[in-house]
Design a protein around this motif. Structure first.
Motif, PDB file in Angstrom:
ATOM      1  N   LEU A  84     -24.778  -6.704 -84.010  1.00 25.63           N
ATOM      2  CA  LEU A  84     -24.152  -5.708 -84.872  1.00 25.63           C
ATOM      3  C   LEU A  84     -24.107  -6.139 -86.332  1.00 25.63           C
ATOM      4  N   PRO A  85     -24.117  -5.167 -87.249  1.00 25.41           N
ATOM      5  CA  PRO A  85     -23.956  -5.477 -88.674  1.00 25.41           C
ATOM      6  C   PRO A  85     -22.506  -5.841 -88.964  1.00 25.41           C
ATOM      7  N   PRO A  86     -22.220  -6.420 -90.136  1.00 27.93           N
ATOM      8  CA  PRO A  86     -20.844  -6.840 -90.454  1.00 27.93           C
ATOM      9  C   PRO A  86     -19.819  -5.717 -90.379  1.00 27.93           C
ATOM     10  N   LYS A  87     -20.229  -4.498 -90.677  1.00 22.31           N
ATOM     11  CA  LYS A  87     -19.283  -3.375 -90.661  1.00 22.31           C
ATOM     12  C   LYS A  87     -19.014  -2.849 -89.253  1.00 22.31           C
ATOM     13  N   GLY A  88     -19.701  -3.376 -88.257  1.00 28.23           N
ATOM     14  CA  GLY A  88     -19.482  -2.941 -86.889  1.00 28.23           C
ATOM     15  C   GLY A  88     -20.512  -1.928 -86.442  1.00 28.23           C
ATOM     16  N   PRO A  89     -20.370  -1.440 -85.203  1.00 29.36           N
ATOM     17  CA  PRO A  89     -21.378  -0.536 -84.651  1.00 29.36           C
ATOM     18  C   PRO A  89     -21.290   0.870 -85.216  1.00 29.36           C
ATOM     19  N   ALA A  90     -22.376   1.602 -85.082  1.00 27.36           N
ATOM     20  CA  ALA A  90     -22.354   3.044 -85.323  1.00 27.36           C
ATOM     21  C   ALA A  90     -21.712   3.660 -84.088  1.00 27.36           C
ATOM     22  N   LEU A  91     -20.501   4.159 -84.233  1.00 26.03           N
ATOM     23  CA  LEU A  91     -19.692   4.558 -83.080  1.00 26.03           C
ATOM     24  C   LEU A  91     -20.398   5.628 -82.246  1.00 26.03           C
ATOM     25  N   GLY A  92     -20.397   5.395 -80.950  1.00 27.82           N
ATOM     26  CA  GLY A  92     -21.012   6.335 -80.033  1.00 27.82           C
ATOM     27  C   GLY A  92     -22.482   6.099 -79.781  1.00 27.82           C
ATOM     28  N   HIS A  93     -23.069   5.143 -80.503  1.00 31.64           N
ATOM     29  CA  HIS A  93     -24.501   4.890 -80.401  1.00 31.64           C
ATOM     30  C   HIS A  93     -24.770   3.579 -79.660  1.00 31.64           C
ATOM     31  N   ARG A  94     -26.011   3.427 -79.215  1.00 34.39           N
ATOM     32  CA  ARG A  94     -26.455   2.164 -78.625  1.00 34.39           C
ATOM     33  C   ARG A  94     -26.301   1.057 -79.652  1.00 34.39           C
ATOM     34  N   ARG A  95     -26.008  -0.143 -79.179  1.00 36.08           N
ATOM     35  CA  ARG A  95     -25.786  -1.261 -80.099  1.00 36.08           C
ATOM     36  C   ARG A  95     -27.090  -1.803 -80.669  1.00 36.08           C
ATOM     37  N   ASN A  96     -28.180  -1.538 -80.028  1.00 36.53           N
ATOM     38  CA  ASN A  96     -29.507  -1.877 -80.562  1.00 36.53           C
ATOM     39  C   ASN A  96     -30.433  -0.720 -80.208  1.00 36.53           C
ATOM     40  N   HIS A  97     -31.497  -0.564 -80.965  1.00 38.46           N
ATOM     41  CA  HIS A  97     -32.405   0.572 -80.790  1.00 38.46           C
ATOM     42  C   HIS A  97     -31.596   1.871 -80.842  1.00 38.46           C
ATOM     43  N   ALA A  98     -30.717   1.948 -81.841  1.00 39.90           N
ATOM     44  CA  ALA A  98     -29.778   3.072 -81.938  1.00 39.90           C
ATOM     45  C   ALA A  98     -30.459   4.389 -82.280  1.00 39.90           C
ATOM     46  N   LYS A  99     -31.577   4.330 -82.960  1.00 39.83           N
ATOM     47  CA  LYS A  99     -32.268   5.557 -83.371  1.00 39.83           C
ATOM     48  C   LYS A  99     -33.388   5.868 -82.385  1.00 39.83           C
ATOM     49  N   LEU A 128     -30.203 -14.638 -83.583  1.00 44.24           N
ATOM     50  CA  LEU A 128     -29.451 -13.563 -84.231  1.00 44.24           C
ATOM     51  C   LEU A 128     -28.394 -14.127 -85.171  1.00 44.24           C
ATOM     52  N   THR A 129     -27.719 -15.187 -84.733  1.00 52.25           N
ATOM     53  CA  THR A 129     -26.682 -15.809 -85.554  1.00 52.25           C
ATOM     54  C   THR A 129     -27.272 -16.404 -86.826  1.00 52.25           C
ATOM     55  N   ALA A 130     -28.402 -17.087 -86.694  1.00 57.01           N
ATOM     56  CA  ALA A 130     -29.056 -17.681 -87.864  1.00 57.01           C
ATOM     57  C   ALA A 130     -29.565 -16.621 -88.816  1.00 57.01           C
ATOM     58  N   SER A 131     -30.091 -15.517 -88.268  1.00 59.96           N
ATOM     59  CA  SER A 131     -30.654 -14.452 -89.097  1.00 59.96           C
ATOM     60  C   SER A 131     -29.594 -13.761 -89.939  1.00 59.96           C
ATOM     61  N   SER A 132     -28.358 -13.701 -89.427  1.00 56.82           N
ATOM     62  CA  SER A 132     -27.283 -13.023 -90.160  1.00 56.82           C
ATOM     63  C   SER A 132     -26.395 -13.991 -90.943  1.00 56.82           C
ATOM     64  N   SER A 133     -26.695 -15.277 -90.866  1.00 50.85           N
ATOM     65  CA  SER A 133     -25.860 -16.275 -91.524  1.00 50.85           C
ATOM     66  C   SER A 133     -26.005 -16.223 -93.047  1.00 50.85           C
ATOM     67  N   LYS A 134     -24.915 -16.529 -93.736  1.00 48.70           N
ATOM     68  CA  LYS A 134     -24.957 -16.632 -95.197  1.00 48.70           C
ATOM     69  C   LYS A 134     -25.494 -17.975 -95.653  1.00 48.70           C
ATOM     70  N   ASP A 135     -25.629 -18.900 -94.724  1.00 46.87           N
ATOM     71  CA  ASP A 135     -26.187 -20.214 -95.028  1.00 46.87           C
ATOM     72  C   ASP A 135     -27.692 -20.075 -95.238  1.00 46.87           C
ATOM     73  N   ASN A 176     -29.958 -22.130 -95.245  1.00 47.51           N
ATOM     74  CA  ASN A 176     -30.754 -23.044 -94.420  1.00 47.51           C
ATOM     75  C   ASN A 176     -30.677 -22.734 -92.920  1.00 47.51           C
ATOM     76  N   ALA A 177     -29.872 -21.742 -92.558  1.00 50.60           N
ATOM     77  CA  ALA A 177     -29.628 -21.491 -91.144  1.00 50.60           C
ATOM     78  C   ALA A 177     -30.904 -21.111 -90.396  1.00 50.60           C
ATOM     79  N   PHE A 178     -31.672 -20.198 -90.965  1.00 55.71           N
ATOM     80  CA  PHE A 178     -32.882 -19.772 -90.255  1.00 55.71           C
ATOM     81  C   PHE A 178     -33.941 -20.873 -90.259  1.00 55.71           C
ATOM     82  N   LYS A 179     -34.007 -21.618 -91.335  1.00 56.49           N
ATOM     83  CA  LYS A 179     -34.953 -22.733 -91.391  1.00 56.49           C
ATOM     84  C   LYS A 179     -34.633 -23.748 -90.304  1.00 56.49           C
ATOM     85  N   GLU A 180     -33.351 -24.025 -90.115  1.00 58.48           N
ATOM     86  CA  GLU A 180     -32.941 -24.971 -89.083  1.00 58.48           C
ATOM     87  C   GLU A 180     -33.257 -24.423 -87.690  1.00 58.48           C
ATOM     88  N   TYR A 181     -33.027 -23.124 -87.524  1.00 56.60           N
ATOM     89  CA  TYR A 181     -33.330 -22.527 -86.226  1.00 56.60           C
ATOM     90  C   TYR A 181     -34.828 -22.595 -85.929  1.00 56.60           C
TER      91      TYR A 181
END
Length: 352
Positions: free
Chosen positions: A52-67, A154-161, A163-168
Motif C-alpha cells: 500500500l501507498p503511505p496514504k493507505g488503500p483506495a477504499l473498496g478496491h483490491r490492494r494490488n492490481h486495483a485498476k 517492497l519495503t526497500a522500494s518504499s524506503s526513504k533510505d 541505500n535501501a534498494f541498493k542493499e536489497y
C-alpha cells in the motif's frame, strides 16, 4: 459501452458456499504450513500492508492490481491437456469463464501508460462445480524468489533510505532480471496482444496418478504491436480499457493456453528463474473473450482470483508463492468487502 448489460449469474449458490469454505480452510492451512502463524514471521497482513501507498488503500478496491475491467467468455479445451491432468476442464468441451484484465499497483485511477506490469485473472468453471482460478502477469519472471524476499523488496522500494534498494539488490541479485525487464521491455498497444504467465509452478496429476510440475501461459492470437515510450506518453489515461472495449465489441479475442512441463532439476520453487526454452509444451485449448463489462457492474468485481482454488488434477508444488498469495488475497478481499460502501457491489455476482 460494449457489454454493459446485466447477465444472469450462471453459478449455483451451493457451489459458491463450497468454494468459499474451501478457500477459508486452505488459507489457514497454507498459512500454518508456511509458518505464517508463527510469531515474528511474515504474515499475510504485513505483506498486504507493504503493497500500500503511505496514504493507505483506495477504499473498496483490491490492494494490488486495483485498476481493471471485467470480461466473460469461454475456454475451449481440445482434449490434449488430459494427457497431463485428470482435471475436467481439460476434457474436450467448452467451459464458462469470468475474468479481469488489470494493471499492477494500488491506485485504481493511475494512467495506464505509467504502469509497466499488466495482469490477467481468470475463473474457469468446469463440470460439477469444479473451478480453476489463476492470476497471471505479463512479466517473464517474478521479482523475488520467496514471499519473505518479496516483502523485503517492497519495503526497500518504499524506503526513504537511498541505500535501501541498493542493499536489497546486493543481497538478491535476481531482482536485476525483473527490474531490467520493467525498464526495458517494449509495451504493446493492447491487452489483447499480451502474453500472460503463471510464473508459479503447479503439479498436474493424470488419471494414473502420475505427476508433472508445470507452468502455463496464455499466448495471444493477435499479433503484438509495440509502441514507443513517446507514443505511450500520448495515450489516454484509460487507453487499455478503451482499446479492449472496441476490439471485443468488433470480434471475440483469443489466447491459446500453453502448458510447459518441467524437466528433473528445473527450478520449480523459484519464480525468478525461467525454465529453458526447449521444455515440452502443450497447447491445451483456447480462451475466448466475448464480452467486456465495467468492473463496477461486472461479474469479476467480487471474485477473489485465489491461485489455490484448483480442480482435482491440479495441486500446488514446492513453490511457496501460491500459499502466500492465497493468504494475502484473502486479507485483501476481506478488507475491500468491509469497505463495500465506498465501491458499489456488482449486480451480477456475489462475494465469490
Amino acid at each position: 459501452m460494449a457489454g454493459s448489460g446485466r447477465t444472469q449469474n450462471p453459478f449455483p449458490l451451493k457451489s459458491v458456499v463450497v468454494i468459499g469454505a474451501t478457500i477459508s480452510i486452505a488459507a489457514v492451512a497454507f498459512a500454518y504450513t508456511a509458518g505464517w502463524l508463527t510469531p515474528h514471521r511474515l504474515t499475510p497482513t504485513k505483506l498486504v500492508a507493504a503493497l500500500l501507498p503511505p496514504k493507505g488503500p483506495a477504499l473498496g478496491h483490491r490492494r494490488n492490481h486495483a485498476k481493471g475491467i471485467c470480461f466473460t467468455g469461454t475456454f475451449d479445451a481440445n482434449g490434449e491437456g488430459s494427457e497431463l491432468s485428470k482435471a475436467k476442464v481439460f476434457e474436450r468441451g467448452q467451459y464458462l469463464v469470468v475474468g479481469r484484465f488489470n494493471i499492477a499497483g494500488p491506485d485504481p485511477k493511475v494512467p495506464d501508460a505509467m504502469v509497466p506490469v499488466r495482469g490477467l485473472g481468470i475463473r474457469i468453471m468446469g463440470p460439477d462445480g469444479q473451478e480453476w482460478r489463476s492470476a497471471m502477469i505479463d512479466a517473464p519472471v517474478f521479482a523475488a524468489p520467496t514471499p519473505q524476499a518479496f516483502f523485503e523488496f517492497l519495503t526497500a522500494s518504499s524506503s526513504k533510505d537511498p541505500n535501501a534498494f541498493k542493499e536489497y539488490s546486493s543481497a538478491h541479485p535476481e531482482i536485476l532480471t525483473f527490474t531490467s525487464w520493467v525498464k526495458g521491455h517494449s509495451r504493446t498497444e493492447s491487452w489483447t496482444e499480451d502474453r500472460f504467465n503463471s510464473l508459479d509452478s503447479f503439479v498436474f496429476i493424470d488419471k494414473s496418478g502420475a505427476k508433472n510440475v508445470v507452468r502455463w501461459s496464455f499466448i495471444p492470437s493477435a499479433k503484438p504491436v509495440t509502441i514507443s515510450s513517446e507514443e505511450l506518453a500520448k495515450r489516454e489515461p484509460d487507453f487499455l480499457d478503451e482499446d479492449i472495449i472496441q476490439r471485443v465489441g468488433t470480434a471475440p479475442q483469443n489466447w491459446n493456453l500453453m502448458i510447459t512441463v518441467a524437466n528433473p532439476g528445473d527450478p520449480t520453487s523459484d519464480p525468478t528463474k525461467a525454465w529453458p526454452a526447449d521444455r515440452r509444451s502443450l497447447d491445451v485449448g483456447t480462451l475466448t473473450v466475448q464480452q467486456i463489462l465495467p468492473e463496477v457492474d461486472g461479474p469479476c468485481r467480487d471474485i477473489n482470483f485465489d491461485p489455490s482454488v484448483l480442480p482435482p488434477g491440479i495441486t500446488t508444488s514446492d513453490d511457496p508463492f501460491p500459499a502466500a498469495r492465497s493468504a494475502a488475497y484473502r486479507v485483501s478481499f476481506n478488507g475491500r468487502m468491509a469497505e463495500s460502501s465506498y465501491y458499489p457491489h456488482t449486480q451480477t455476482g456475489g462475494k465469490q
